[in-house]
Design a protein around this motif. Sequence first.
Motif, PDB file in Angstrom:
ATOM      1  N   ILE A  55       0.886  -1.171   0.000  1.00  0.00           N
ATOM      2  CA  ILE A  55       0.000   0.000   0.000  1.00  0.00           C
ATOM      3  C   ILE A  55       0.921   1.217   0.000  1.00  0.00           C
ATOM      4  N   THR A  56       1.046   1.841  -1.160  1.00  0.00           N
ATOM      5  CA  THR A  56       1.972   2.977  -1.287  1.00  0.00           C
ATOM      6  C   THR A  56       1.487   4.154  -0.445  1.00  0.00           C
ATOM      7  N   ASN A  57       0.207   4.452  -0.596  1.00  0.00           N
ATOM      8  CA  ASN A  57      -0.386   5.474   0.265  1.00  0.00           C
ATOM      9  C   ASN A  57      -1.904   5.350   0.249  1.00  0.00           C
ATOM     10  N   ALA A  58      -2.507   5.837   1.296  1.00  0.00           N
ATOM     11  CA  ALA A  58      -3.974   5.861   1.399  1.00  0.00           C
ATOM     12  C   ALA A  58      -4.331   7.163   2.092  1.00  0.00           C
ATOM     13  N   SER A  59      -5.090   7.988   1.391  1.00  0.00           N
ATOM     14  CA  SER A  59      -5.384   9.298   1.973  1.00  0.00           C
ATOM     15  C   SER A  59      -6.844   9.674   1.752  1.00  0.00           C
ATOM     16  N   LEU A  60      -7.275  10.617   2.567  1.00  0.00           N
ATOM     17  CA  LEU A  60      -8.648  11.107   2.430  1.00  0.00           C
ATOM     18  C   LEU A  60      -8.719  12.043   1.233  1.00  0.00           C
ATOM     19  N   ASN A  61      -9.766  11.887   0.443  1.00  0.00           N
ATOM     20  CA  ASN A  61     -10.015  12.914  -0.580  1.00  0.00           C
ATOM     21  C   ASN A  61     -11.370  13.553  -0.248  1.00  0.00           C
ATOM     22  N   ASN A  68      -3.279   4.104  -3.292  1.00  0.00           N
ATOM     23  CA  ASN A  68      -2.388   3.670  -4.367  1.00  0.00           C
ATOM     24  C   ASN A  68      -1.679   2.406  -3.915  1.00  0.00           C
ATOM     25  N   LEU A  69      -1.779   1.368  -4.714  1.00  0.00           N
ATOM     26  CA  LEU A  69      -1.144   0.084  -4.413  1.00  0.00           C
ATOM     27  C   LEU A  69      -0.162  -0.236  -5.528  1.00  0.00           C
ATOM     28  N   THR A  70       0.913  -0.916  -5.179  1.00  0.00           N
ATOM     29  CA  THR A  70       1.877  -1.318  -6.211  1.00  0.00           C
ATOM     30  C   THR A  70       2.065  -2.830  -6.163  1.00  0.00           C
ATOM     31  N   ASN A  71       1.970  -3.440  -7.335  1.00  0.00           N
ATOM     32  CA  ASN A  71       2.187  -4.883  -7.453  1.00  0.00           C
ATOM     33  C   ASN A  71       3.690  -5.130  -7.484  1.00  0.00           C
ATOM     34  N   THR A  72       4.243  -5.591  -6.373  1.00  0.00           N
ATOM     35  CA  THR A  72       5.686  -5.808  -6.287  1.00  0.00           C
ATOM     36  C   THR A  72       6.049  -7.288  -6.433  1.00  0.00           C
ATOM     37  N   GLY A  73       5.060  -8.101  -6.741  1.00  0.00           N
ATOM     38  CA  GLY A  73       5.333  -9.529  -6.946  1.00  0.00           C
ATOM     39  C   GLY A  73       5.546  -9.832  -8.411  1.00  0.00           C
ATOM     40  N   SER A  74       5.389 -11.086  -8.775  1.00  0.00           N
ATOM     41  CA  SER A  74       5.568 -11.463 -10.175  1.00  0.00           C
ATOM     42  C   SER A  74       4.344 -12.180 -10.724  1.00  0.00           C
ATOM     43  N   THR A  75       3.190 -11.888 -10.126  1.00  0.00           N
ATOM     44  CA  THR A  75       1.949 -12.515 -10.563  1.00  0.00           C
ATOM     45  C   THR A  75       0.984 -11.460 -11.091  1.00  0.00           C
ATOM     46  N   MET A  76       0.313 -11.786 -12.168  1.00  0.00           N
ATOM     47  CA  MET A  76      -0.749 -10.909 -12.677  1.00  0.00           C
ATOM     48  C   MET A  76      -1.958 -11.047 -11.744  1.00  0.00           C
ATOM     49  N   LEU A  77      -2.448  -9.925 -11.229  1.00  0.00           N
ATOM     50  CA  LEU A  77      -3.578  -9.965 -10.306  1.00  0.00           C
ATOM     51  C   LEU A  77      -4.833  -9.380 -10.968  1.00  0.00           C
ATOM     52  N   ALA A  78      -5.984  -9.800 -10.472  1.00  0.00           N
ATOM     53  CA  ALA A  78      -7.250  -9.278 -10.999  1.00  0.00           C
ATOM     54  C   ALA A  78      -7.711  -8.134 -10.109  1.00  0.00           C
ATOM     55  N   VAL A  79      -8.014  -7.010 -10.729  1.00  0.00           N
ATOM     56  CA  VAL A  79      -8.468  -5.840  -9.966  1.00  0.00           C
ATOM     57  C   VAL A  79      -9.778  -6.147  -9.249  1.00  0.00           C
ATOM     58  N   THR A  80     -10.663  -6.890  -9.927  1.00  0.00           N
ATOM     59  CA  THR A  80     -11.968  -7.194  -9.320  1.00  0.00           C
ATOM     60  C   THR A  80     -11.831  -8.115  -8.103  1.00  0.00           C
ATOM     61  N   LYS A 103      -5.305   3.567 -16.523  1.00  0.00           N
ATOM     62  CA  LYS A 103      -6.247   2.948 -17.463  1.00  0.00           C
ATOM     63  C   LYS A 103      -7.239   2.056 -16.719  1.00  0.00           C
ATOM     64  N   VAL A 104      -8.463   2.024 -17.218  1.00  0.00           N
ATOM     65  CA  VAL A 104      -9.479   1.145 -16.627  1.00  0.00           C
ATOM     66  C   VAL A 104      -9.285  -0.260 -17.189  1.00  0.00           C
ATOM     67  N   THR A 105      -8.867  -1.161 -16.357  1.00  0.00           N
ATOM     68  CA  THR A 105      -8.599  -2.543 -16.784  1.00  0.00           C
ATOM     69  C   THR A 105      -8.752  -3.460 -15.579  1.00  0.00           C
ATOM     70  N   ASN A 106      -8.892  -4.743 -15.841  1.00  0.00           N
ATOM     71  CA  ASN A 106      -8.979  -5.695 -14.733  1.00  0.00           C
ATOM     72  C   ASN A 106      -7.635  -6.365 -14.462  1.00  0.00           C
ATOM     73  N   LEU A 107      -6.641  -6.072 -15.295  1.00  0.00           N
ATOM     74  CA  LEU A 107      -5.339  -6.732 -15.157  1.00  0.00           C
ATOM     75  C   LEU A 107      -4.349  -5.823 -14.440  1.00  0.00           C
ATOM     76  N   TRP A 108      -3.861  -6.311 -13.324  1.00  0.00           N
ATOM     77  CA  TRP A 108      -2.896  -5.550 -12.521  1.00  0.00           C
ATOM     78  C   TRP A 108      -1.563  -6.295 -12.599  1.00  0.00           C
ATOM     79  N   ALA A 109      -0.740  -5.848 -13.508  1.00  0.00           N
ATOM     80  CA  ALA A 109       0.504  -6.573 -13.816  1.00  0.00           C
ATOM     81  C   ALA A 109       1.612  -6.231 -12.813  1.00  0.00           C
ATOM     82  N   PRO A 110       2.622  -7.093 -12.719  1.00  0.00           N
ATOM     83  CA  PRO A 110       3.762  -6.817 -11.824  1.00  0.00           C
ATOM     84  C   PRO A 110       4.406  -5.470 -12.156  1.00  0.00           C
ATOM     85  N   GLY A 111       4.725  -4.729 -11.121  1.00  0.00           N
ATOM     86  CA  GLY A 111       5.386  -3.437 -11.295  1.00  0.00           C
ATOM     87  C   GLY A 111       4.422  -2.285 -11.519  1.00  0.00           C
ATOM     88  N   GLU A 112       3.156  -2.587 -11.752  1.00  0.00           N
ATOM     89  CA  GLU A 112       2.200  -1.521 -12.043  1.00  0.00           C
ATOM     90  C   GLU A 112       1.503  -1.024 -10.769  1.00  0.00           C
TER      91      GLU A 112
END
Lengths: 143, 150
Positions: A55-61, A68-80, A103-112
């Motif tokens: 969890i890079t950061n979480a703030s009130l808007n 903001n989350l960062t995928n630091t592993g090596s697995t493709m994750l599903a946003v849903t 971008k609006v997508t369901n694929l959360w790739a490593p490093g993204e």
Amino acid sequence: MGLSVSASFAILSVSLFIGVAAFIEAAESTLSTLENGVEKKVDRVVDRARTNFQITNASLNGTGVSMNLTNTGSTMLAVTGVSVVINGTCADENVTNTTVEGKVTNLWAPGEGLKVELNCTAMTGERICVVTGNAVKRYGTVA
Amino acid sequence: MPGTAASHMIFFIASMIVASAVAGVFMGTSIKFSNDLKTKGNALSNDINTEVTIVNDPSAMPYNSTDLTLKVYVKNVGTTTLAHCLTRVLIDGNYSSSANLTFRLMDGATAWGNEVTLEIIVGNCTLTSGDHRLKVIVEHGKSSTLQFKM
């Protein structure tokens, strides 16, 4: 007498053949089913071992929380598959927008980076728990 | 001679009856055993592919001390679709009867499939301050456990 023995032997042989064939078919089918099950299980365990995010950061808007989350592993994750718990309450139904690298997508790739916006009532310092679809949990707080 | 032929005929018919009976029993047993083997294989496969996890934050459990309810969130992380109404809950080893459980699939899901979260409201639940243990048992006998504090 000879005919009786031959005929009986023939009947028993046919029944043995049919019985053994049925057993072999069932054993083959069962082994195949189990093999598929074990393969899926192994895939899940390996995926989980290779999954990591932070969890890079979480703030009130203005209307809720932006994370903001960062995928630091090596697995493709599903946003849903991502669930968010804020101060103990599951906020999956309060998610208003999710974008991966803008971008609006369901694929959360490593490093993204994944941005999750939620419309909910939260306060600074409240705990956040994020769980991926393959049961990897991370904790943070609302800044 | 006719007596010998008749006795041969009787022996032949008797041997046919005995052989057919033995063959019938053998085939019946084999087919039943094969079907049982397939059923057991499917059950084991479902067992292997069933997996759930409790999503709740162990340090911030949504417990309402006024109406004595606890919300539990359980995510299906396996590959089988589960019957959520068969889910049971143990809190500190105490069984919560099905009458005290209210289920709701989140995000408008119609079935508890992969990555779908189930909300369980456990009613008539008294939790004192301190450490507790929650266990959720789902279909196929799989469970997930969470230790939490109040």
